[in-house]
Design a protein around this motif. Structure first.
Motif, PDB file in Angstrom:
ATOM      1  N   LEU A  24     -33.008  36.136  12.708  1.00 48.51           N
ATOM      2  CA  LEU A  24     -33.389  37.285  13.916  1.00 48.51           C
ATOM      3  C   LEU A  24     -34.382  38.099  13.234  1.00 48.51           C
ATOM      4  CD1 LEU A  24     -33.153  38.468  16.687  1.00 48.51           C
ATOM      5  CD2 LEU A  24     -31.267  39.736  15.836  1.00 48.51           C
ATOM      6  N   ARG A  25     -34.071  38.584  11.792  1.00 52.54           N
ATOM      7  CA  ARG A  25     -34.860  39.644  11.168  1.00 52.54           C
ATOM      8  C   ARG A  25     -35.724  39.022   9.810  1.00 52.54           C
ATOM      9  NH1 ARG A  25     -34.977  43.205  15.244  1.00 52.54           N
ATOM     10  NH2 ARG A  25     -32.836  43.541  16.077  1.00 52.54           N
ATOM     11  N   ASP A  26     -36.853  39.304   9.812  1.00 50.27           N
ATOM     12  CA  ASP A  26     -37.714  38.425   8.658  1.00 50.27           C
ATOM     13  C   ASP A  26     -37.351  39.317   7.144  1.00 50.27           C
ATOM     14  OD1 ASP A  26     -38.894  40.728   9.027  1.00 50.27           O
ATOM     15  OD2 ASP A  26     -40.770  39.848   9.004  1.00 50.27           O
ATOM     16  N   PHE A  27     -36.789  40.528   7.301  1.00 54.65           N
ATOM     17  CA  PHE A  27     -36.211  41.106   5.978  1.00 54.65           C
ATOM     18  C   PHE A  27     -34.997  40.820   5.580  1.00 54.65           C
ATOM     19  CE2 PHE A  27     -36.532  43.926   9.730  1.00 54.65           C
ATOM     20  CZ  PHE A  27     -35.289  44.515   9.860  1.00 54.65           C
ATOM     21  N   PHE A  28     -34.185  40.031   6.373  1.00 56.24           N
ATOM     22  CA  PHE A  28     -32.959  39.325   5.943  1.00 56.24           C
ATOM     23  C   PHE A  28     -32.821  37.886   5.771  1.00 56.24           C
ATOM     24  CE2 PHE A  28     -30.719  42.933   8.762  1.00 56.24           C
ATOM     25  CZ  PHE A  28     -30.814  43.907   7.791  1.00 56.24           C
ATOM     26  N   LEU A  29     -31.769  37.483   4.949  1.00 56.41           N
ATOM     27  CA  LEU A  29     -31.758  36.024   4.765  1.00 56.41           C
ATOM     28  C   LEU A  29     -30.339  35.514   5.512  1.00 56.41           C
ATOM     29  CD1 LEU A  29     -32.536  35.719   1.055  1.00 56.41           C
ATOM     30  CD2 LEU A  29     -33.977  34.896   2.978  1.00 56.41           C
ATOM     31  N   TYR A  30     -30.145  34.487   5.895  1.00 58.07           N
ATOM     32  CA  TYR A  30     -29.222  34.077   6.745  1.00 58.07           C
ATOM     33  C   TYR A  30     -28.526  32.806   6.105  1.00 58.07           C
ATOM     34  CZ  TYR A  30     -31.084  37.448  10.043  1.00 58.07           C
ATOM     35  OH  TYR A  30     -31.481  38.690  10.646  1.00 58.07           O
ATOM     36  N   ARG A  31     -27.138  32.620   6.119  1.00 59.53           N
ATOM     37  CA  ARG A  31     -26.330  31.371   5.791  1.00 59.53           C
ATOM     38  C   ARG A  31     -25.461  31.126   6.799  1.00 59.53           C
ATOM     39  NH1 ARG A  31     -21.465  31.414   2.190  1.00 59.53           N
ATOM     40  NH2 ARG A  31     -21.277  28.866   2.304  1.00 59.53           N
ATOM     41  N   ASP A  32     -25.971  29.954   7.335  1.00 56.45           N
ATOM     42  CA  ASP A  32     -25.366  29.372   8.406  1.00 56.45           C
ATOM     43  C   ASP A  32     -23.678  28.997   7.845  1.00 56.45           C
ATOM     44  OD1 ASP A  32     -24.595  28.453  11.208  1.00 56.45           O
ATOM     45  OD2 ASP A  32     -24.917  26.336  10.324  1.00 56.45           O
ATOM     46  N   LEU A  33     -22.813  29.370   8.452  1.00 51.20           N
ATOM     47  CA  LEU A  33     -21.372  28.890   8.242  1.00 51.20           C
ATOM     48  C   LEU A  33     -20.798  27.694   8.985  1.00 51.20           C
ATOM     49  CD1 LEU A  33     -19.854  32.513   7.321  1.00 51.20           C
ATOM     50  CD2 LEU A  33     -20.964  30.676   5.879  1.00 51.20           C
ATOM     51  N   ALA A  53     -36.448  45.654   1.108  1.00 53.34           N
ATOM     52  CA  ALA A  53     -36.403  47.046   1.238  1.00 53.34           C
ATOM     53  C   ALA A  53     -36.495  47.420   2.552  1.00 53.34           C
ATOM     54  CB  ALA A  53     -37.185  48.015   0.483  1.00 53.34           C
ATOM     55  N   PRO A  54     -35.725  48.291   3.340  1.00 52.49           N
ATOM     56  CA  PRO A  54     -35.757  48.730   4.622  1.00 52.49           C
ATOM     57  C   PRO A  54     -37.212  49.642   4.759  1.00 52.49           C
ATOM     58  CG  PRO A  54     -34.052  49.878   3.620  1.00 52.49           C
ATOM     59  CD  PRO A  54     -34.628  48.886   2.702  1.00 52.49           C
ATOM     60  N   GLU A  55     -37.750  49.250   5.836  1.00 47.51           N
ATOM     61  CA  GLU A  55     -38.966  50.053   5.735  1.00 47.51           C
ATOM     62  C   GLU A  55     -39.076  50.518   7.427  1.00 47.51           C
ATOM     63  OE1 GLU A  55     -42.413  47.885   5.138  1.00 47.51           O
ATOM     64  OE2 GLU A  55     -41.992  47.690   2.893  1.00 47.51           O
ATOM     65  N   ALA A  56     -39.124  49.773   8.369  1.00 41.98           N
ATOM     66  CA  ALA A  56     -39.025  50.163   9.866  1.00 41.98           C
ATOM     67  C   ALA A  56     -37.553  49.733  10.489  1.00 41.98           C
ATOM     68  CB  ALA A  56     -39.924  49.458  10.560  1.00 41.98           C
ATOM     69  N   PRO A 136     -35.062  55.781   5.649  1.00 40.49           N
ATOM     70  CA  PRO A 136     -34.129  54.732   4.858  1.00 40.49           C
ATOM     71  C   PRO A 136     -34.295  55.272   3.303  1.00 40.49           C
ATOM     72  CG  PRO A 136     -36.306  53.643   5.466  1.00 40.49           C
ATOM     73  CD  PRO A 136     -36.291  54.886   6.418  1.00 40.49           C
ATOM     74  N   THR A 137     -33.479  55.183   2.618  1.00 34.03           N
ATOM     75  CA  THR A 137     -33.601  55.334   1.223  1.00 34.03           C
ATOM     76  C   THR A 137     -34.292  54.460   0.465  1.00 34.03           C
ATOM     77  OG1 THR A 137     -31.136  56.187   1.467  1.00 34.03           O
ATOM     78  CG2 THR A 137     -32.121  55.815  -0.952  1.00 34.03           C
ATOM     79  N   PRO A 138     -35.246  54.890  -0.215  1.00 27.78           N
ATOM     80  CA  PRO A 138     -36.365  54.025  -0.997  1.00 27.78           C
ATOM     81  C   PRO A 138     -35.427  53.066  -2.174  1.00 27.78           C
ATOM     82  CG  PRO A 138     -37.037  56.248  -0.958  1.00 27.78           C
ATOM     83  CD  PRO A 138     -35.870  56.288  -0.453  1.00 27.78           C
ATOM     84  N   TRP A 139     -35.928  51.925  -2.132  1.00 30.46           N
ATOM     85  CA  TRP A 139     -35.205  51.329  -3.255  1.00 30.46           C
ATOM     86  C   TRP A 139     -36.079  51.538  -4.494  1.00 30.46           C
ATOM     87  CZ3 TRP A 139     -34.592  45.480  -1.277  1.00 30.46           C
ATOM     88  CH2 TRP A 139     -33.464  45.486  -0.166  1.00 30.46           C
ATOM     89  N   LYS A 140     -35.281  51.554  -5.667  1.00 31.84           N
ATOM     90  CA  LYS A 140     -35.982  51.834  -6.907  1.00 31.84           C
ATOM     91  C   LYS A 140     -36.499  50.563  -7.658  1.00 31.84           C
ATOM     92  CE  LYS A 140     -33.359  55.930  -7.536  1.00 31.84           C
ATOM     93  NZ  LYS A 140     -32.520  56.671  -8.119  1.00 31.84           N
TER      94      LYS A 140
END
Length: 140
Positions: A24-33, A53-56, A136-140
């Motif tokens: 659903l979201r390109d900034f996440f990875l998914y593992r089908d169970l 990192a979260p942007e939008a 969002p909180t910036p990633w370091k």
């Protein structure tokens, strides 16, 4: 009593499936169970992991689903549920009632959660903003 053919037995080990993009979201990875296949599409269960990192964030949306639960297994995420900021940390469980307007706007680099939704082919519908959303909180 339910018939033996209504669902199938399923046992997925970590090495059986891998985290993949294309969900659903390109900034996440998914593992089908394997639950959607085992239930004939009645339920989906997948692990969701931060990939960027979260942007939008996810934007304001709701799901057309009968049931949805999120179990945070690692890290944390910040959601807006209607007009309330909700910090969901490892070990927390959230039942998202059908149709609740929400926005996942921040998460840790190690965020991972188990999501279980019925039906498996639930729809996501963009909605108008309910309120302003924190940055969002910036990633370091």
């Amino acid at each position: 009593m339910q018939s033996d053919t209504a669902t199938k037995f399923s046992h997925i080990k970590p090495a059986d499936t891998e985290f993949k993009s294309g969900g659903l979201r390109d900034f996440f990875l998914y593992r089908d169970l394997g639950v959607a296949d085992a239930t004939g599409g009645k339920v989906i269960a997948h692990l969701v992991r931060a990939n960027m990192a979260p942007e939008a964030g996810t934007g304001w949306h709701r799901h057309e689903a009968e049931f949805q639960i999120v179990i945070m297994t690692k890290g944390w995420a910040k959601f807006m549920y209607e007009d309330k900021v909700t910090l969901v940390e490892a070990g927390d469980v959230v039942h998202q009632r059908p149709g609740i307007r929400h926005f996942l706007f921040d998460y840790s680099p190690d965020m991972e959660y188990l999501e279980i939704v019925s039906p498996a082919d639930f729809k996501t519908v963009d909605v108008e903003a309910v309120c302003d959303t924190p940055s969002p909180t910036p990633w370091k």
